[in-house]
Design an enzyme around this catalytic site. Structure first.
Site, PDB file in Angstrom:
ATOM      1  N   HIS A 159      36.295  56.066  34.270  1.00 38.56           N
ATOM      2  CA  HIS A 159      35.402  56.042  35.444  1.00 38.56           C
ATOM      3  C   HIS A 159      34.731  54.676  35.602  1.00 38.56           C
ATOM      4  O   HIS A 159      33.631  54.583  36.129  1.00 38.56           O
ATOM      5  CB  HIS A 159      34.317  57.125  35.353  1.00 38.56           C
ATOM      6  CG  HIS A 159      34.834  58.468  34.978  1.00 38.56           C
ATOM      7  ND1 HIS A 159      35.213  59.409  35.909  1.00 38.56           N
ATOM      8  CD2 HIS A 159      35.064  59.030  33.759  1.00 38.56           C
ATOM      9  CE1 HIS A 159      35.642  60.502  35.282  1.00 38.56           C
ATOM     10  NE2 HIS A 159      35.569  60.289  33.972  1.00 38.56           N
ATOM     11  N   SER A 286      38.599  27.653  46.455  1.00 44.72           N
ATOM     12  CA  SER A 286      38.148  28.088  47.771  1.00 44.72           C
ATOM     13  C   SER A 286      38.045  26.861  48.658  1.00 44.72           C
ATOM     14  O   SER A 286      37.708  25.782  48.198  1.00 44.72           O
ATOM     15  CB  SER A 286      36.787  28.774  47.645  1.00 44.72           C
ATOM     16  OG  SER A 286      36.085  28.692  48.868  1.00 44.72           O
ATOM     17  N   LYS A 292      34.414  27.925  43.174  1.00 37.13           N
ATOM     18  CA  LYS A 292      35.311  29.071  43.019  1.00 37.13           C
ATOM     19  C   LYS A 292      36.626  28.761  42.315  1.00 37.13           C
ATOM     20  O   LYS A 292      37.204  27.693  42.485  1.00 37.13           O
ATOM     21  CB  LYS A 292      35.644  29.660  44.401  1.00 37.13           C
ATOM     22  CG  LYS A 292      34.501  30.375  45.071  1.00 37.13           C
ATOM     23  CD  LYS A 292      34.049  31.617  44.320  1.00 37.13           C
ATOM     24  CE  LYS A 292      35.019  32.761  44.488  1.00 37.13           C
ATOM     25  NZ  LYS A 292      35.111  33.193  45.886  1.00 37.13           N
ATOM     26  N   GLU A 299      45.806  38.858  42.592  1.00 32.46           N
ATOM     27  CA  GLU A 299      45.478  39.502  43.868  1.00 32.46           C
ATOM     28  C   GLU A 299      46.723  39.723  44.712  1.00 32.46           C
ATOM     29  O   GLU A 299      46.892  40.774  45.335  1.00 32.46           O
ATOM     30  CB  GLU A 299      44.466  38.656  44.635  1.00 32.46           C
ATOM     31  CG  GLU A 299      43.076  38.694  44.007  1.00 32.46           C
ATOM     32  CD  GLU A 299      42.146  37.687  44.657  1.00 32.46           C
ATOM     33  OE1 GLU A 299      41.586  38.004  45.700  1.00 32.46           O
ATOM     34  OE2 GLU A 299      41.995  36.587  44.115  1.00 32.46           O
TER      35      GLU A 299
END
Ligand code: ARG
Length: 471
Positions: A159, A286, A292, A299
């Site tokens: 969870h 980025s 970043k 991804e």
């Protein structure tokens, strides 16, 4: 464009198709990549035609030379594909016939329907073998990362809540197991891909005495037991795409596994977890935020799952309600098939490369894993060893956790008196002076040694087992 196509339309048609029809129906823009398999199939078919007396030795030699030359030109990027010739089959045959008169005999007892079925099977057979090799390499990258960090313990989660401690290697080996099942599914699918449909003709075989087994053997359609595999029903032979759907399904599950691994990597690379650091070359920046460093490979691996699952849906829908036998709808199978294979192969490769360029932040892992709450279950097991029923032990440890929360201290900082204060008043004292020893992470990990558990010995054994299997 209304040029007369020299191969398929001569005779029946007055002219070629209208330009927009040709554009709508062509497949050469994507099926050109079947060229090698188309040529291999033609070479085997020609050898068989010679055997049954349709071709002379000289004609076979001329066809073989012609196809070899065409193959070399295609490989060198010098072959001119013509859209008006529709597909890879007609492009190669038309060019051959232009160069070699005997080329006109090559299509004897063969249709593009069994030809394309053959080509995609040959192509897919190779793709599956290549993909299996690349999955094994990804498994090796996972094992290597586990071995390099054999002593690293992290919280295991259910969870998304911290549950129990596990070795990082144990977590990584879970993916190795998943990938192994993917390999088994792909290899199982391979056995049904590996069946030769040539000789099915357009739909009804041929009146000529074709030697189907000879062609199949030449093309390596042989099972593990050495038996030659040919399709047993001509109608099924030209219209079956089950094997492709099976591959798309196995690939979709593989992609789903990739997406789970990717998600773990993305979480671990985030500042909040900070368990891993992916090398700069395997991340991107980025355009706006200078600080970043994004885990784009992971991804995209997660994102590409969508198209692989979509391709499976497209193929299933393509086949649904399709009347026997070949219908032009089936031309739509190839782009989905190619895209699936290309996507999972590239993803496999990139995930492996990314993992090989990932470092584990041992300090962050240790800080997360030393949370004594992760060993609350071990404390319940302690009470069970002392004879308390597990349900009661679960309740008592729950009370211990509540007590610690109220006292504002971690579980391992409670005193023996505090532990004993929540025990039921039965006369027997279950908590002894050794109770707090439960929270020693090292001994806790040493105790989990049943098969499949994340214990010190067991994980080392599993790492060694995989190392041996994959080498
Ligand atoms: N390009 C076609 C395909 O991919 C080849 C088979 C064409 N057969 C036909 N009867 N038009 O399915």
């Amino acid at each position: 464009m209304s040029k007369k196509s020299p191969v398929s339309r001569s005779g029946r048609f007055a002219g070629g198709p209208a330009a927009e029809v040709a554009q709508f129906t062509e497949s050469i823009s994507f099926d050109w990549r079947l060229w090698k398999h188309d040529i291999l199939g033609s070479l085997a078919h020609a050898a068989m035609l010679k055997k049954i007396g349709v071709l002379t030795r000289q004609e076979l030699a001329a066809i073989t030379r012609g196809l070899d030359a065409i193959g070399k030109e295609i490989k060198a990027g010098k072959f001119k594909w013509k859209a008006e010739l529709e597909d890879v089959h007609m492009n190669i045959e038309a060019e051959l016939t232009k160069r070699v008169p005997a080329g006109a005999k090559l299509h004897t007892a063969r249709s593009r329907n069994d030809q394309v079925a053959l080509d995609v099977r040959l192509w897919l057979r190779e793709e599956i073998t290549g993909l299996l090799g690349e999955i094994a390499d990804l498994q090796r990258a996972l094992v290597l990362l586990g071995e390099k960090n054999a002593d690293v313990i992290i919280p295991g989660y259910t969870h998304m809540q911290r549950a129990q401690p596990v070795y990082l290697a144990h977590h990584l080996l879970a993916y190795v197991e998943m990938l192994e099942r993917d390999c088994e599914r792909l290899w199982d699918c391979h056995s049904r891909v590996n069946v030769c449909p040539l000789g099915s003709g357009a739909i009804a075989g041929s009146t000529l005495p074709l030697k189907r087994e000879m062609v199949a053997k030449l093309l390596g359609f042989v099972n593990d037991g050495g038996a030659v595999q040919v399709t047993q029903n001509s109608m099924d032979g030209v219209s079956d795409r089950d094997f492709m759907i099976e591959f798309a399904a196995a690939a979709a599950l593989l992609a789903v596994h990739f997406s789970r691994l990717a998600e773990d990597v993305i979480l671990w690379a985030g500042t909040e977890f900070n368990f891993i650091k992916i090398a700069d070359a395997y991340t991107t920046g980025s355009s706006l935020m200078p600080q970043k460093k994004n885990p784009d490979i992971a991804e995209l691996a997660r994102g590409k799952t969508g198209r692989v699952v979509g391709n499976l849906m497209a193929l299933l829908t393509l086949l649904k309600g399709l009347p026997m036998t070949y219908n032009r709808d089936l031309q739509e199978d190839k782009e989905r098939l190619f895209d699936t294979a290309d996507t999972v192969r590239a993803t496999t490769r990139l995930l492996a490369a990314m993992l090989r360029n990932t470092k584990v932040n041992k300090a962050a892992c240790a800080a997360a894993a030393c949370d004594p709450a992760l060993l609350a279950t071990d404390l319940a097991d302690y009470l069970v060893r002392k004879g308390m029923p597990f349900r009661q032990a679960h309740h008592v440890v729950g009370a211990v956790v509540a007590l610690a929360e109220k006292a504002g201290k971690p579980l391992n900082k409670l005193t023996l008196a505090e532990l004993q204060s929540v025990e039921p008043v039965t006369g027997t004292k279950y908590f002894g002076r050794d109770a707090l020893g439960v929270f020693n992470l090292k001994t806790a990990m040493a105790k989990r040694n049943i098969t499949g558990a994340p214990g010190t010995k067991e994980v080392a054994k599993q790492l060694a087992r995989w190392r041996g299997r994959l080498s």
